[in-house]
Design a protein around this motif. Sequence first.
Motif, short mmCIF file in Angstrom:
data_model
loop_
_atom_site.label_atom_id
_atom_site.label_comp_id
_atom_site.label_asym_id
_atom_site.label_seq_id
_atom_site.Cartn_x
_atom_site.Cartn_y
_atom_site.Cartn_z
N GLU A 133 16.04 1.45 -6.36
CA GLU A 133 15.76 0.09 -6.84
C GLU A 133 14.29 -0.11 -7.22
N LEU A 134 13.41 0.84 -6.85
CA LEU A 134 11.99 0.70 -7.15
C LEU A 134 11.53 1.62 -8.28
N ARG A 135 12.44 2.32 -8.91
CA ARG A 135 12.06 3.21 -9.99
C ARG A 135 11.62 2.40 -11.21
N ARG A 136 10.68 2.97 -11.97
CA ARG A 136 10.08 2.27 -13.11
C ARG A 136 10.72 2.71 -14.42
N SER A 137 10.51 1.92 -15.45
CA SER A 137 11.06 2.20 -16.77
C SER A 137 10.18 3.19 -17.52
N TRP A 138 10.69 3.67 -18.67
CA TRP A 138 9.94 4.63 -19.47
C TRP A 138 8.67 3.98 -20.03
N PHE A 139 8.73 2.68 -20.36
CA PHE A 139 7.56 2.01 -20.93
C PHE A 139 6.43 1.95 -19.91
N SER A 140 6.78 1.74 -18.66
CA SER A 140 5.77 1.71 -17.60
C SER A 140 5.06 3.06 -17.51
N MET A 141 5.83 4.13 -17.51
CA MET A 141 5.23 5.47 -17.41
C MET A 141 4.45 5.83 -18.67
N PHE A 142 4.95 5.40 -19.84
CA PHE A 142 4.24 5.63 -21.09
C PHE A 142 2.87 4.97 -21.07
N SER A 143 2.82 3.73 -20.58
CA SER A 143 1.56 3.00 -20.53
C SER A 143 0.56 3.69 -19.61
N VAL A 144 1.04 4.14 -18.45
CA VAL A 144 0.16 4.82 -17.51
C VAL A 144 -0.35 6.13 -18.09
N ILE A 171 0.80 -1.22 0.00
CA ILE A 171 0.00 0.00 0.00
C ILE A 171 0.83 1.27 0.00
N THR A 172 2.14 1.19 0.31
CA THR A 172 2.98 2.38 0.32
C THR A 172 3.30 2.81 -1.10
N ASP A 173 3.08 4.10 -1.40
CA ASP A 173 3.34 4.59 -2.75
C ASP A 173 4.26 5.81 -2.72
N PHE A 174 4.98 6.00 -1.62
CA PHE A 174 5.99 7.04 -1.49
C PHE A 174 5.43 8.43 -1.76
N ALA A 175 4.28 8.71 -1.16
CA ALA A 175 3.66 10.02 -1.34
C ALA A 175 4.41 11.10 -0.59
N ARG A 176 5.15 10.72 0.47
CA ARG A 176 5.83 11.72 1.31
C ARG A 176 7.34 11.54 1.35
N GLU A 177 7.87 10.74 0.45
CA GLU A 177 9.31 10.54 0.42
C GLU A 177 9.74 10.21 -1.00
N ALA A 178 11.03 10.33 -1.25
CA ALA A 178 11.56 10.03 -2.57
C ALA A 178 11.48 8.54 -2.86
N VAL A 179 11.27 8.19 -4.11
CA VAL A 179 11.22 6.79 -4.50
C VAL A 179 12.63 6.19 -4.47
N PRO A 180 12.82 5.07 -3.78
CA PRO A 180 14.14 4.44 -3.76
C PRO A 180 14.61 4.07 -5.16
#
Length: 225
Positions: free
Chosen positions: A18-29, A7-16
Amino acid sequence: MKEEKVITDFAREAVPKELRRSWFSMFSVLVAIGVDLSAVMLGAELANGMPLNQAILSVCVGSLILAILCTICAIVGASTNLSTSMITKYVFGKYGAQVFSIVLGISLLGWFGVQVGFFATNAHTVLQDAFHVSINVKVLSLIGGLLMMTTAIFGYRAIEKLSVWSVPLLLGLMLFTLFLTLKNYSIPVSIPKAGGFTFGSAISLVISIFIVGATVQPDISLGKK
């Protein structure tokens, strides 16, 4: 710990890192968010309210302006790896960020209501015409709202999984529909439409359909890998 990670989506902190997503993931969203029923309805209204060549041009110009705004906001998110609410706190201060969040929340609530309404109305029509099944629009609104809230509860992860599978099908369906339309109908580009839109107002409508989405681009791009 497992539940917290879900349930944690890093609303109040920077994304670690190792958990950053690729460009294709963001493109799809982004495609999944941008292609919705309200955009389809706007396109139909513009086509009915002005010559088609001007309608297409206004969509292109408005979309270009939106792309510039989205890119600027996305760069901020990708550079800081912070959510929109955290970025506004640094820009406007604690109380300024609260005012911004209230305005943004009201805008998104309105967007949510419009999308649920479109979904319920169109689902009611499709079920009735195709399957001769009549379901109350209020019930369909409740179902659509619950489905949308389900992905929101789990945040980016749920939206990403849904988008990666649905966006290729969505784009394929749009291209197939466009092919059938161009195959069976001609394109009247110069027929004047009475009581329609001016070119400037059409551009404004195109921008307004996604301007809130441009504002919250850091929430999508903060996970760039």
